[in-house]
Design a protein around this motif. Structure first.
Motif, PDB file in Angstrom:
ATOM      1  N   MET A 146       1.125  -1.123  -0.006  1.00  0.00           N
ATOM      2  CA  MET A 146      -0.367   0.087  -0.171  1.00  0.00           C
ATOM      3  C   MET A 146       1.092   1.270  -0.003  1.00  0.00           C
ATOM      4  O   MET A 146       1.871   1.238   0.441  1.00  0.00           O
ATOM      5  CB  MET A 146      -0.640  -0.159   0.915  1.00  0.00           C
ATOM      6  CG  MET A 146      -1.825   1.198   1.568  1.00  0.00           C
ATOM      7  SD  MET A 146      -3.635   0.289   2.100  1.00  0.00           S
ATOM      8  CE  MET A 146      -2.267   0.583   4.132  1.00  0.00           C
ATOM      9  N   VAL A 147       0.508   2.048  -0.852  1.00  0.00           N
ATOM     10  CA  VAL A 147       0.997   3.448  -1.034  1.00  0.00           C
ATOM     11  C   VAL A 147       0.419   4.438  -1.122  1.00  0.00           C
ATOM     12  O   VAL A 147      -0.532   4.519  -1.534  1.00  0.00           O
ATOM     13  CB  VAL A 147       2.096   3.159  -1.818  1.00  0.00           C
ATOM     14  CG1 VAL A 147       3.449   4.782  -2.060  1.00  0.00           C
ATOM     15  CG2 VAL A 147       3.356   1.784  -2.655  1.00  0.00           C
ATOM     16  N   GLU A 148       0.985   4.965  -0.437  1.00  0.00           N
ATOM     17  CA  GLU A 148       0.159   6.667  -0.496  1.00  0.00           C
ATOM     18  C   GLU A 148       0.541   7.954  -1.494  1.00  0.00           C
ATOM     19  O   GLU A 148       1.939   7.976  -1.045  1.00  0.00           O
ATOM     20  CB  GLU A 148       0.512   7.908   1.049  1.00  0.00           C
ATOM     21  CG  GLU A 148      -0.989   8.116   1.318  1.00  0.00           C
ATOM     22  CD  GLU A 148      -1.244   8.348   2.495  1.00  0.00           C
ATOM     23  OE1 GLU A 148      -2.647   8.407   3.245  1.00  0.00           O
ATOM     24  OE2 GLU A 148      -0.299   8.551   3.639  1.00  0.00           O
ATOM     25  N   PHE A 149       0.185   8.511  -2.039  1.00  0.00           N
ATOM     26  CA  PHE A 149       0.738   9.276  -2.783  1.00  0.00           C
ATOM     27  C   PHE A 149      -0.095  11.118  -2.737  1.00  0.00           C
ATOM     28  O   PHE A 149      -1.016  11.003  -2.258  1.00  0.00           O
ATOM     29  CB  PHE A 149       0.052   9.019  -4.147  1.00  0.00           C
ATOM     30  CG  PHE A 149       1.132   8.117  -4.952  1.00  0.00           C
ATOM     31  CD1 PHE A 149       2.106   7.643  -4.706  1.00  0.00           C
ATOM     32  CD2 PHE A 149       0.420   7.106  -4.951  1.00  0.00           C
ATOM     33  CE1 PHE A 149       3.042   6.560  -5.360  1.00  0.00           C
ATOM     34  CE2 PHE A 149       1.150   5.477  -5.498  1.00  0.00           C
ATOM     35  CZ  PHE A 149       2.451   5.693  -5.298  1.00  0.00           C
ATOM     36  N   GLY A 150       0.853  12.029  -2.468  1.00  0.00           N
ATOM     37  CA  GLY A 150       0.031  13.381  -2.717  1.00  0.00           C
ATOM     38  C   GLY A 150       0.128  13.877  -4.350  1.00  0.00           C
ATOM     39  O   GLY A 150       0.700  14.128  -4.907  1.00  0.00           O
ATOM     40  N   VAL A 151      -1.872  14.239  -4.600  1.00  0.00           N
ATOM     41  CA  VAL A 151      -1.689  14.444  -6.370  1.00  0.00           C
ATOM     42  C   VAL A 151      -1.454  15.683  -6.251  1.00  0.00           C
ATOM     43  O   VAL A 151      -2.237  16.655  -5.383  1.00  0.00           O
ATOM     44  CB  VAL A 151      -2.779  14.152  -6.274  1.00  0.00           C
ATOM     45  CG1 VAL A 151      -2.902  14.778  -8.090  1.00  0.00           C
ATOM     46  CG2 VAL A 151      -3.029  12.916  -6.610  1.00  0.00           C
ATOM     47  N   GLU A 152      -0.030  16.971  -6.512  1.00  0.00           N
ATOM     48  CA  GLU A 152       0.326  17.521  -7.480  1.00  0.00           C
ATOM     49  C   GLU A 152       0.435  18.241  -9.162  1.00  0.00           C
ATOM     50  O   GLU A 152       0.818  16.578  -9.694  1.00  0.00           O
ATOM     51  CB  GLU A 152       1.135  18.043  -6.059  1.00  0.00           C
ATOM     52  CG  GLU A 152       1.173  18.295  -5.711  1.00  0.00           C
ATOM     53  CD  GLU A 152       2.983  17.839  -4.865  1.00  0.00           C
ATOM     54  OE1 GLU A 152       4.266  18.358  -5.622  1.00  0.00           O
ATOM     55  OE2 GLU A 152       3.096  17.804  -3.707  1.00  0.00           O
TER      56      GLU A 152
END
Lengths: 319, 339
Positions: free
Chosen positions: A116-122
């Protein structure tokens, strides 16, 4: 004797099929993806997830309602959804002050979380904002990974594995050469993965192989890596286990020479020359006189030896 | 001049060759249509004009991958040229673990051992019925109906089929139910075997349960005594005896009375032994100083010409035991009342 306690079997063929479909398969189909919205989402991250859903479309399901889940605190709800809807991949969108525009990607193995990987969308630009021709749905994309970290860094390596799993669709044996029209490129820069999506244009090059031109079709986003929860190596190895049936067994003693003829080496057991049956011929037959002489000789031999030995010789005769 | 230059530039651009130079070779997996570029980025270019740089970088990498794919063996399918991809090399985890082979049923295992194979390969589901003159299925849908039509009349007094007085329809029904039950039992047993569940055995107990003939005898003795009437009304086989040396555990077994001591010495010895065995026993006596409940001694019954003894029981007195204690014949006078 009446039937006491039946173990419940599916009553209809349809029910049976549904149960069989959920059982482990030897050859697995394309992995389904489940898109889940968190308790609070921003427009940006919802659109972003929607775009990714559109890219993956026949192999993805979008859940309509919001779910108050925090995947990094308790993942069981997601695991339940994945089991129920038979989809080993998931995407989860949420938005809060601490982690704005949050997109979690992950996968499960045997209904338990693997990665599981958490990404911040920019730097997001949606599919709609690119006013260009789109690709047809359901095409298998070409995946390009740029950056040395994908090889050197264990975490990035695993993220690449996850992204390949997420976007590759089903494994195919044949591909239409003109039909390769979609490219997804992932570039690792610092702590970000830049996702770009292009359409391939085949141009003439004067040779058989065409020249490639790319046109960006979106979505465009920079994914900043936040938290990760990666599987232990042994679990990952266990998940990657290939079935025995798929492994190609090496054939022994068969080779091909340069001309293309197949050569085989065969082992034959030792020949027993004493017991072998040869061809019978009239010319080699013993005459009556010869047979008599032989019998006489044998009896004489038997008389000459001691009684103990006689028995042995008798045994030999009968043999 | 500008126009000419522009056209020339465009021409040069479009005639870019298909060959791409890379310092480090790409890692390519044609099976998954995957290419990984581990070359170092041009940092300045990446910062100043990110999008064009990324686009060009990707274009080059795609070109390399496409070159490889177009070089693969091709095939013609419905007027389209398809490339035959090799098997994927990139290792991805499965969604579920590899399925285990289904465990064989008892029959399948037996058939495998003996090399029995089903001869009927393409057996049809229907058979031609001479009586009804139509195709009827061997089992399932419409089979029961056909049977009903076939057996609408059954001779009752057919000694080969039915015992006298039995309803043939019920008989066939029970036979069918028994068959079903047997099949179900076998199915469950196979399931239990597959799941490695231990089942209680049915029928004659095996050596697993009773290692020894003596154990078996003990078990039967205990079982006989385990009725409400302590096995008093249980029938016995001829010459069947109770098991030895369990008499102390089982109520209702006749215990052998010890013979009376022959001499004073013997009696003394025996009592000594008993006392010793009590003293030696490991059971501790609890509350040695605990107050012993006081028991009132029963008053003498012969007072004032009363015929019946009026025993008043104290707290610690014994419970009456029906028939077990000795009757006092003198206290109870039967027969006619005498005045």
């Amino acid at each position: 004797m009446p039937v006491i306690q039946r173990i419940v079997k599916p009553t209809s063929h349809r029910g049976k099929r549904a149960i069989l479909k959920k059982e482990p398969q030897l050859f697995e189909d394309a992995k389904q993806t489940l898109c889940i919205k968190g308790a609070s989402t921003s427009q940006l991250v919802t659109d972003c997830m929607k775009d990714l859903y559109d890219l993956k479309k026949p192999d993805a399901q979008m859940m309509q309602k919001k779910n108050d889940i925090r995947p990094f605190e308790d993942v069981t709800r997601i695991e339940q959804f994945c089991q129920k809807l038979n989809s080993p991949l998931f995407m989860f969108a949420s938005h809060n002050k601490k982690r704005p525009h949050n997109l979690v990607m992950g996968r499960v193995f045997e209904h338990t979380l693997l990665d599981m990987v958490e990404f911040g969308v920019e730097n997001y630009k949606s599919l709609k904002e690119f006013k260009v021709g789109k690709i047809s749905t359901g095409t298998k994309p070409i995946l390009i990974f740029n950056g040395e970290v994908f090889e050197n860094n264990h975490e990035f390596g695993r993220i690449r594995n996850l992204l390949v799993d997420m976007f590759q669709r089903e494994v195919v044996g044949k591909v239409r050469l003109q039909g390769l029209e979609h490219v997804l490129s992932f570039t690792a820069v610092d702590n970000k993965i830049l996702l770009r999506s292009y359409r391939i244009q085949l141009k003439k090059s004067g040779t058989r192989i065409p020249r490639i031109e790319l046109e960006e079709i979106g979505p465009r986003m920079d994914l900043e890596i936040r938290r990760t929860k990666l599987a232990a190596d042994d679990l990952f190895k266990q998940a990657c286990k290939k079935p025995k049936e798929l492994k190609v067994k090496k054939k022994k003693n068969i080779s091909k020479n340069t001309l293309g003829t197949t050569l085989g080496r065969i082992h034959i057991g030792a020949q027993k020359l004493n017991s072998i049956q040869t061809r019978k011929m009239k010319g080699l037959k013993k005459t009556v006189a010869e047979r008599k002489a032989e019998r006489k000789r044998k009896s004489l031999e038997a008389d000459a030896t001691s009684p103990k030995k006689i028995r042995i010789s008798n045994g030999n005769v009968t043999d | 001049m500008d126009v000419v230059n522009a056209i020339l530039e465009k021409n040069v651009n479009s005639n870019k060759s298909i060959s791409v130079h890379k310092d480090l070779e790409l890692e390519i997996d044609e099976g998954t249509l995957l290419a990984s570029d581990y070359n170092v980025f041009d940092k300045e270019n990446l910062r100043s004009s990110q999008d064009t740089y990324l686009k060009n970088l990707t274009r080059d990498n795609v070109q390399v991958l496409i070159n490889k794919i177009w070089m693969l063996q091709t095939e013609r399918v419905d007027e389209a040229i398809v490339g035959i991809l090799p098997k994927p090399v990139f290792v991805l985890p499965r969604a579920r673990s590899v399925p285990k082979p289904k465990p064989l049923t008892k029959w399948q295992q037996f058939a495998k051992e003996k090399g029995i194979t089903s001869k009927k390969k393409n057996k049809s589901k229907v058979t031609w019925d001479e009586e009804l003159e139509k195709w009827i299925p061997k089992y399932g849908y419409k089979k029961a109906k056909a049977d009903e039509q076939k057996e609408w009349l059954v001779e009752v007094n057919d000694p080969t089929k039915f015992t006298n007085g039995e309803d043939p329809f019920t008989a066939s029904k029970t036979a069918k139910r028994e068959k079903q039950a047997k099949n179900e039992l076998q199915r469950l047993r196979n399931l239990a075997k597959a799941k490695n569940v231990k089942l209680p055995r049915v029928g004659i107990p095996s050596t697993e349960h009773f290692r020894d003939a003596r154990q078996l005898a003990a078990a039967t003795t205990i079982a006989r005594a385990s009725t409400a009437s302590v096995g008093k009304f249980q029938s016995r086989l001829p010459k069947e005896k109770d098991a030895k040396d369990i008499a102390s555990h089982v109520p209702g077994i006749k215990k052998k009375r010890k013979e009376a001591p022959l001499s004073v010495v013997q009696e003394k010895q025996r009592n000594k032994k008993l006392a010793e065995s009590i003293l030696r026993s490991k059971s501790t006596i609890l509350h040695v100083d605990a107050p012993v409940p006081s028991t009132k001694s029963a008053k003498s019954s012969n007072s004032g010409g009363k015929k019946k003894s009026s025993k008043k029981e104290g707290k610690g007195a014994k419970k009456p035991k029906g028939g077990k204690g000795k009757r006092d014949l003198r206290s109870k006078v039967g027969g006619r009342k005498r005045r």
